[in-house]
Scaffold this active site. Structure first.
Site, short mmCIF file in Angstrom:
data_model
loop_
_atom_site.label_atom_id
_atom_site.label_comp_id
_atom_site.label_asym_id
_atom_site.label_seq_id
_atom_site.Cartn_x
_atom_site.Cartn_y
_atom_site.Cartn_z
N GLU A 1 43.28 32.00 29.66
CA GLU A 1 42.18 31.27 30.27
C GLU A 1 40.89 31.39 29.47
O GLU A 1 39.87 31.82 29.98
CB GLU A 1 41.94 31.77 31.71
CG GLU A 1 43.07 31.43 32.67
CD GLU A 1 43.06 29.98 33.12
OE1 GLU A 1 42.17 29.21 32.66
OE2 GLU A 1 43.94 29.61 33.91
N GLU B 1 52.67 31.17 33.89
CA GLU B 1 52.42 31.65 35.25
C GLU B 1 52.98 30.59 36.18
O GLU B 1 52.79 29.40 35.96
CB GLU B 1 50.92 31.82 35.52
CG GLU B 1 50.29 32.92 34.67
CD GLU B 1 48.77 33.06 34.88
OE1 GLU B 1 48.25 32.66 35.94
OE2 GLU B 1 48.13 33.56 33.94
C1 IPT Z 1 45.33 32.04 36.82
C2 IPT Z 1 45.00 33.21 35.93
O1 IPT Z 1 45.45 33.00 34.65
C3 IPT Z 1 45.55 34.48 36.43
O2 IPT Z 1 44.94 35.51 35.73
C4 IPT Z 1 45.33 34.61 37.90
O3 IPT Z 1 43.97 34.58 38.15
C5 IPT Z 1 45.97 33.45 38.59
O4 IPT Z 1 45.39 32.29 38.17
C6 IPT Z 1 45.80 33.47 40.08
O5 IPT Z 1 46.02 34.68 40.69
S1 IPT Z 1 44.02 30.89 36.64
C7 IPT Z 1 44.20 29.77 37.93
C8 IPT Z 1 42.88 29.27 38.35
C9 IPT Z 1 45.07 28.65 37.50
#
Ligand code: IPT
Length: 912
Positions: free
Chosen positions: A407, A469
């Site tokens: 990010e 993710e």
């Molecule tokens: C995404 C982040 O990469 C991760 O670190 C964590 O924050 C996750 O979301 C949520 O728990 S960023 C998200 C706004 C797509």
């Protein structure tokens, strides 16, 4: 500009190098240090680094640690926004500053020694015996300073000033607690003349042969020689390429390591070598030529008492848990982990995406203006970070991909980092989740895409795709895992993904587990830090149990008397497994047998005949399981890898007339349409612009405060109108009794999305022993239930509660054929599902309203009764807390529904 606010990575550090296991004398400086915390830099004591400074009134703090977890200041949780004004590279004057002092003794001087810090958050300035050694930033990265010239025999004094905030904080905006301190080990490492400075092992595996070249950087031009006894290599000078015909490759499934020693006259370094080749070819990510199938998780380092200062053994505990749950890959979100974790990944077998300590997410609040990932003022700092990452960890065979960070938008500094990395280590791939176009990333990586978009990518051609993710495991969820896996199985381009995230990052606060805001942080992101597959104490959540089933590496299915076995491993056959069948009648095992399965090569499917089975009287189920035949380093023989179940006989409807026992009820049954919103219910699906959280829709419709009006009573029949202010009624509910049977009939007035459809009964609180025949043993919701299987189970009411850190709907047991709730003397109530949609059961000591109102588990106070929910519908869980909501097939609409249950009295102790 202050030294802690300039753009640089710091000064005075030695060049980054691999972390080596050396026989040079090493002094671990962990232990009790003297500590003083000042709320601002200005208030920190002047001259505290000098030898004669009097620290006798200072406190004692263990190192490694985070000081806010030792009652100095508070932890702060934020996800995206920085907890200070976005004013780079400056930080507020309120900058907690921890001064640390350690006296240590040396019998003699250590002329070449270096002082090594494995991790200091976020900026350290270091003095030894009154001499400044330098300044370092990069919290999760090691730094070494030359210490030799200032060390002396006798007492030495190490002083470290740590600032919580620094320019480095702008590069460290990971979604986690802000936890300053010297949180990883500090050590003094002797550097002998003619010793080994750095090592880079290149060990490829190509067409059945190993290729080995160990590069060494030595002091004083010393010659380093390599020995790998099990390969017959003895004293070969470093740098020479060796071609080896007889080596076994390293893979995460077959983690073969070769112990080696690299030695000069004065120093020996132990290495563990794994031979493998990582590449993208024909648009697929491959190791040793075989495409990978990544069943991964994102792992933050977290412990409920120690934060990221993990106690010894925690890394192993995580890896054992992962391996036992069929997880084969880890993304080290979002920084290099403690090095012990990587040693264990090599040893136990895990594919690793190793991520650099870089995230600048909060620059989203300035429209990415001044993003350090793009601004030339930050180039050195960015390059310094990737260098320290790659150099430290370059000898781990488990690491197959370097990730530039998380990010951080996009920009020139990311390009420069990628370029440096490719030059330095052409043997691994590069990942950058923000690089959708493929400027420098070898894989196409996205986060939280809904199924349909993932499918579209699967259908198209291009770089190998991974979800870095997905399936946000916040609270009760995620739903929809099986559907993602079906896509990964169907389209070769989809090479898997990494769930978000491994562990709930809750911190212990007295009796309870705390999340954002619980420490009085003025700006925070609340419960968003509680989104793991294991609870803070590392007990598996239902989400992990579901994941284990969905990603099982062996697929079993039974059709008639045939068993089909598919080996989804890439690198091992199934000879290390044994197979077993079990026949049950009404949930009671009646027979079990071993099944002979021939060797199944990776990627292959075989079919075997099943033995003929006896007839059973009750509902018959066949369960086939694949178990470890012998011990593995991560689980013992008998550990279950995969299973399948098939119904072999339908139940007989037996009618046992008996009087209805409504005297057991504290209240009459009433319709219930609401649930205690889950973390997913409370968020609008990120992927559907303009969507409203389902919990909000339910609240708007008043599902949480239904009112009932009896409009008709006849013998054994009650008709009610059910609705919620200020709207017209929602439905008509008919309840009828005929003999021991109880029928509910729902006639909606209009369509409406609801949370659940069922009835709730209030029962005496002592009916707290539960036995059921149905799906179990864990909870099951429509889009997260593949892990539950038909059987007969027992639990207490308290055991039926899933301890989500943030209280919310939980604990439903699905597929209920019958359930008994009994008291200590064995008497109680039996419920049988007679007719209608599948029945599920939730029973607890508090009402749905009380569950929904509680903010922490310690607020759940048992009432004087039990609430028994018998439901014929639940809204899916989805993953809307960060990602898509429940898939359309799992949404619940109010619809005409009829179901019949039988309520009977359980008479007493002598049940069979
Ligand atoms: C995404 C982040 O990469 C991760 O670190 C964590 O924050 C996750 O979301 C949520 O728990 S960023 C998200 C706004 C797509």
């Amino acid at each position: 500009m202050s030294y802690y606010e300039d753009h640089s990575p710091g000064y005075g550090a030695r060049p980054a190098r691999a972390r080596l296991s050396t026989d040079a004398p090493t002094l671990d400086l962990s232990g009790d240090w003297r500590f003083h915390l000042a709320p601002t830099v200005a208030l920190a004591p002047d001259g505290f680094w000098s030898l004669d400074f009097d620290d006798s009134s200072w406190d004692v703090l263990p190192v490694p640690s985070h000081w806010p977890l030792h009652r100095y200041g508070i932890p702060t949780y934020t996800n995206i926004g920085f907890p200070f004004p976005l004013d780079p590279p400056y930080v507020p004057d309120e900058n907690p500053t921890g001064d640390h002092r350690l006296r240590f003794h040396l019998d003699e001087s250590w002329p070449g020694a270096v002082l090594r810090f494995e991790g200091v958050d976020s900026c350290a300035r270091v003095w030894l015996n009154g001499h400044e050694l330098g300044v370092s930033r990069g919290s999760r990265l090691p730094v070494e300073f030359d210490a030799g010239p200032w060390l002396r025999a006798g007492t030495n004094m190490l002083a470290v000033r740590v600032h919580q905030w620094s320019s480095g904080s702008y590069l460290e905006d990971q979604d986690m607690w802000w936890l300053p301190g010297i949180f990883r080990e500090v050590s003094l490492i002797a550097r002998p003349a003619g010793g080994i400075e750095d090592v880079f092992v290149h060990a490829d595996f190509d067409a059945g042969r190993g290729k080995l070249r160990v590069e060494a950087l030595t002091r004083d031009d010393a010659v380093a020689r390599l020995s790998v006894p099990s390969l017959g290599i003895e004293g070969v000078p470093a740098g020479i390429e060796l071609v080896l015909d007889q080596v076994d490759p390293w893979t995460a499934e077959t983690p073969r390591l070769y112990d080696a020693v690299l030695a000069t006259e004065t120093e020996r370094v132990a290495l563990r070598i794994g031979f493998r080749t990582v590449e993208v070819s024909d648009d697929l990510l491959r190791v040793n030529g075989t495409p990978l199938r990544l069943s991964g998780v994102n792992r933050h380092e977290h412990h409920p008492d120690h934060g990221r200062a993990l106690p010894p053994g925690t890394a192993r505990e995580d890896l054992l848990l992962m391996k036992r749950h069929n997880i084969n890959a880890v993304r080290t979100s979002h920084y290099p982990p403690h090095p012990e974790f990587l040693d264990l990944c090599d040893e136990l077998g895990m594919w690793v995406i190793l991520e650099c300590d870089l995230e600048t997410h909060g620059f989203g609040f300035s429209d990415w203006q001044g993003n350090p990932a793009d601004d030339p003022a930050w180039t050195d700092a960015c390059l310094d970070r990737i260098r320290r990452t790659v150099e430290r960890d370059k000898n781990h065979p488990s690491i197959i991909v370097w990730s530039l960070g998380n990010e951080s938008g996009s920009g020139r500094n990311l390009d420069a980092m990628a370029e440096w990395t490719r030059q330095r280590d052409p043997g691994r791939l590069i990942h950058d989740e923000g690089d959708h176009e493929g400027r420098h990333s070898d894989v196409y990586s996205r986060m939280y895409l809904p199924h349909a978009e993932v499918e579209a990518i699967g259908r198209s051609a291009g770089r190998p795709f991974i979800l870095c993710e997905y399936a946000h495991a916040m609270g009760n969820g995620p739903g929809g895992l099986a559907e993602y896996q079906e896509l990964f199985d169907r389209y070769p381009r989809l090479q898997g993904g990494f769930l978000w995230e491994w562990i709930d990052q809750g911190l212990r606060q007295g009796e309870r587990i705390a999340y954002g805001g619980d420490f009085g942080e003025p700006y925070h992101d609340g419960t968003f830090v509680i989104d793991g597959l294991v609870f803070p104490d590392r007990r598996p959540s239902p989400g992990l149990i579901e994941l284990k089933k969905v990603i099982e590496p062996v697929r079993l299915s039974v059709d008639g008397d045939r068993l089909t076995v598919t080996n989804l491993y890439g690198f091992r056959d199934l000879s290390s497994l044994r197979f077993e069948l079990e026949l049950s009648s009404d949930g009671v095992p009646v027979l079990s047998k071993a099944i002979d399965v021939p060797i199944v090569e990776p990627g292959e499917t075989v079919e075997v005949g099943l033995p003929s089975l006896p007839e059973v009287d009750g509902e018959g189920w066949l369960t086939v399981r694949a178990l470890l035949a012998t011990d593995e380093p991560w689980a013992t023989a008998g550990h279950e890898i995969a299973w399948t179940q098939r119904q072999v006989r339908k139940p007989l409807q037996t009618r046992v007339p008996e009087p209805v026992t409504f005297d057991e009820f504290v209240s009459i049954p009433r319709v219930e349409l609401w649930r205690a919103p889950t973390s997913n219910d409370l968020q609008a699906a990120m992927t559907e612009p303009g969507a409203v959280p389902v919990a909000e829709q339910w609240r708007e419709a008043g599902l949480h405060r239904l009112q009932h009006r009896v409009i008709e009573t006849r013998n054994g029949h009650l008709r009610t109108r059910v609705g919620s202010a200020p709207h017209p009624p929602l439905l008509t509910a008919d309840y009828s009794w005929a003999s021991e049977e109880f029928t509910v009939r729902i006639e909606p007035d209009r369509p409406l999305e609801i949370a659940r459809l069922g009835i709730v009964l209030e029962l005496p609180s002592d009916l707290d022993q539960v036995e059921w025949f149905g799906l179990g043993p864990g909870e099951a919701y429509p889009d997260s239930r593949t892990a539950s299987r038909i059987g007969r189970y027992r639990a207490t009411v308290d055991e039926l509660q899933t301890p989500y850190v943030v209280p919310q709907e939980n604990g439903a047991r699905a597929g209920i054929r019958w359930a008994e709730l009994t008291r200590a003397d064995g008497t109680g109530l039996r419920i049988e599902a007679v007719d209608g949609p599948e029945l599920s059961m939730t029973v607890r000591r508090w009402s749905t309203e009380a569950l929904a109102a509680a903010k922490h588990t310690d607020e759940l106070v048992p009432s004087d009764r039990l609430y028994l929910h018998l439901d014929v519908g639940h809204y899916g869980l989805g993953s809307a807390s960060c990602g898509p909501g429940a898939l359309p097939a799992y949404r619940l609409e109010l619809a005409p529904t009829v179901w019949t249950m039988r309520f009977r009295r359980v008479a007493g102790p002598s049940r069979g």
